[in-house]
Design an enzyme around this catalytic site. Sequence first.
Site, PDB file in Angstrom:
ATOM      1  N   ARG A 115       0.815  -1.248   0.000  1.00  0.00           N
ATOM      2  CA  ARG A 115       0.000   0.000   0.000  1.00  0.00           C
ATOM      3  C   ARG A 115       0.838   1.283   0.000  1.00  0.00           C
ATOM      4  O   ARG A 115       0.352   2.349   0.356  1.00  0.00           O
ATOM      5  CB  ARG A 115      -0.978   0.022   1.176  1.00  0.00           C
ATOM      6  N   LYS A 137       3.688  11.507 -10.996  1.00  0.00           N
ATOM      7  CA  LYS A 137       2.885  10.684 -11.910  1.00  0.00           C
ATOM      8  C   LYS A 137       3.630   9.378 -12.112  1.00  0.00           C
ATOM      9  O   LYS A 137       4.783   9.385 -12.561  1.00  0.00           O
ATOM     10  CB  LYS A 137       2.699  11.383 -13.257  1.00  0.00           C
ATOM     11  N   GLU A 179      10.725  19.005 -23.907  1.00  0.00           N
ATOM     12  CA  GLU A 179      10.023  19.328 -22.650  1.00  0.00           C
ATOM     13  C   GLU A 179      10.530  20.657 -22.086  1.00  0.00           C
ATOM     14  O   GLU A 179       9.770  21.422 -21.500  1.00  0.00           O
ATOM     15  CB  GLU A 179      10.208  18.216 -21.607  1.00  0.00           C
ATOM     16  N   LYS A 221       7.984  23.310 -13.059  1.00  0.00           N
ATOM     17  CA  LYS A 221       7.187  22.099 -12.794  1.00  0.00           C
ATOM     18  C   LYS A 221       6.810  22.029 -11.316  1.00  0.00           C
ATOM     19  O   LYS A 221       5.665  21.719 -10.972  1.00  0.00           O
ATOM     20  CB  LYS A 221       7.962  20.852 -13.217  1.00  0.00           C
ATOM     21  N   GLU A 231      -3.877  17.328 -11.120  1.00  0.00           N
ATOM     22  CA  GLU A 231      -4.297  17.750 -12.458  1.00  0.00           C
ATOM     23  C   GLU A 231      -5.789  18.029 -12.580  1.00  0.00           C
ATOM     24  O   GLU A 231      -6.461  17.532 -13.472  1.00  0.00           O
ATOM     25  CB  GLU A 231      -3.853  16.706 -13.503  1.00  0.00           C
ATOM     26  N   ARG A 235      -2.289  21.956 -13.925  1.00  0.00           N
ATOM     27  CA  ARG A 235      -1.259  20.960 -14.258  1.00  0.00           C
ATOM     28  C   ARG A 235      -1.451  20.455 -15.693  1.00  0.00           C
ATOM     29  O   ARG A 235      -0.498  20.041 -16.348  1.00  0.00           O
ATOM     30  CB  ARG A 235      -1.272  19.796 -13.262  1.00  0.00           C
ATOM     31  N   ASN A 239       0.598  19.342 -20.375  1.00  0.00           N
ATOM     32  CA  ASN A 239       0.313  18.374 -21.453  1.00  0.00           C
ATOM     33  C   ASN A 239       0.302  19.032 -22.825  1.00  0.00           C
ATOM     34  O   ASN A 239      -0.162  18.433 -23.794  1.00  0.00           O
ATOM     35  CB  ASN A 239      -1.043  17.701 -21.208  1.00  0.00           C
ATOM     36  N   HIS A 242       0.814  17.006 -25.963  1.00  0.00           N
ATOM     37  CA  HIS A 242       0.843  15.588 -25.594  1.00  0.00           C
ATOM     38  C   HIS A 242      -0.306  14.780 -26.202  1.00  0.00           C
ATOM     39  O   HIS A 242      -0.138  13.605 -26.501  1.00  0.00           O
ATOM     40  CB  HIS A 242       0.854  15.425 -24.072  1.00  0.00           C
ATOM     41  N   HIS A 246       1.042  11.729 -28.023  1.00  0.00           N
ATOM     42  CA  HIS A 246       0.741  10.343 -27.650  1.00  0.00           C
ATOM     43  C   HIS A 246       0.127   9.591 -28.827  1.00  0.00           C
ATOM     44  O   HIS A 246       0.429   8.416 -29.056  1.00  0.00           O
ATOM     45  CB  HIS A 246      -0.235  10.296 -26.466  1.00  0.00           C
ATOM     46  N   HIS A 259       9.269  10.091 -27.357  1.00  0.00           N
ATOM     47  CA  HIS A 259       8.192  10.917 -26.793  1.00  0.00           C
ATOM     48  C   HIS A 259       8.444  12.410 -27.052  1.00  0.00           C
ATOM     49  O   HIS A 259       7.552  13.140 -27.504  1.00  0.00           O
ATOM     50  CB  HIS A 259       8.091  10.627 -25.290  1.00  0.00           C
TER      51      HIS A 259
END
Length: 356
Positions: A115, A137, A179, A221, A231, A235, A239, A242, A246, A259
């Site tokens: 956990r 993330k 980035e 960031k 997000e 946030r 993206n 992205h 993606h 990427h």
Amino acid sequence: MKKIIVKLNDRSYPIYIGKNILSNKSLLGNIKSEKFAVVTNKKIKSLHLSKINNASIKNNQIILNDGEKYKNQESIDKIYNYLLKNKYSRDSCIIAFGGGVIGDITGYASATYQRGINFVQIPTTLLSMVDSSVGGKTGINHSLGKNMIGAFHQPIAVIIDTEILKTLSKRQFSAGMAEVIKYGIIEDKKFFNWIRKNTEKIKMQDPESIIKIVKKSCEIKAKIVSLDEREKNIRALLNLGHTFGHAIENYLGYGKWLHGEAIACGFLIAASVAIQNKTMSISEYDQIKDLIEAFNLPTKLPKNINVEKLFKIMLLDKKVKNNEMTYVLPKNIGKAYITNKIKKNIVIKALKDHVK
Ligand code: GLY
């Protein structure tokens, strides 16, 4: 050595940035943990593991296969198996020593093992230094979509040793620069212009320039993550490009384009949507294009790409709610916005305009 704090109340953590800081015994030595293990891959192990000046970390290795296609449940199980067989308790800490793939897998394993246990990020690519190692993330891919399984789980520290970048290929370095450029577009025009002026120095990996781009990126960031960890709003600005990126990665097959390459082309498609939406000027589009080109990043999609098929892949993105796609678009250099009011024909035109 520079230090930036990601402010998240009792889960706040430091990002340390500097040259050769992995040899600094106290950085990892000060971390309290019953037991450590390092998660890495063969290549990083042979190039850089010796730089970690801590035997209790170095001697407990979990070696994963290298590459995006191994960002899956099998790699997670490999970590669980090692931890369970070797009786790692809840008070253990695992170290992600690698690029974004290793960081995401290790973070997700640490979010779920018993956990949740502590983890530290030691990113080894420019992209992971300026983006994926910061912000919590974590996750893996599913056959039906990239990063579809995961958790928000913050590391307890991020240690960025810029010396490691020396062994990075030019292509990987440029992909990381995408980035870095993103932060300029969404948040900081002055930084964008600084990158334009210092392109050659950055490409030559002038140490001061490298520290500057990594620090500035991490500061932006950290600020955004502190304001919106999960997000819910701003946030999402991170993206930019992205949704397009993606889909490009998925369409071409993961690994064909990196990427960073896919999102760089995605910035231009987003900017072109913004021009049609009358929120951005052509001259600013050209400035972004020139900078992307200066780092040898792609500005066009490969010829023969089926734009409708690409659009369908975009609809699989996490940003689709009630069949409406959310887009992050630049307003001008230094400011971006989020909208779900863009008509399909505008996006299709932007995509078509970017086919070689
Ligand atoms: N890479 C985008 C984010 O961390 O939110």
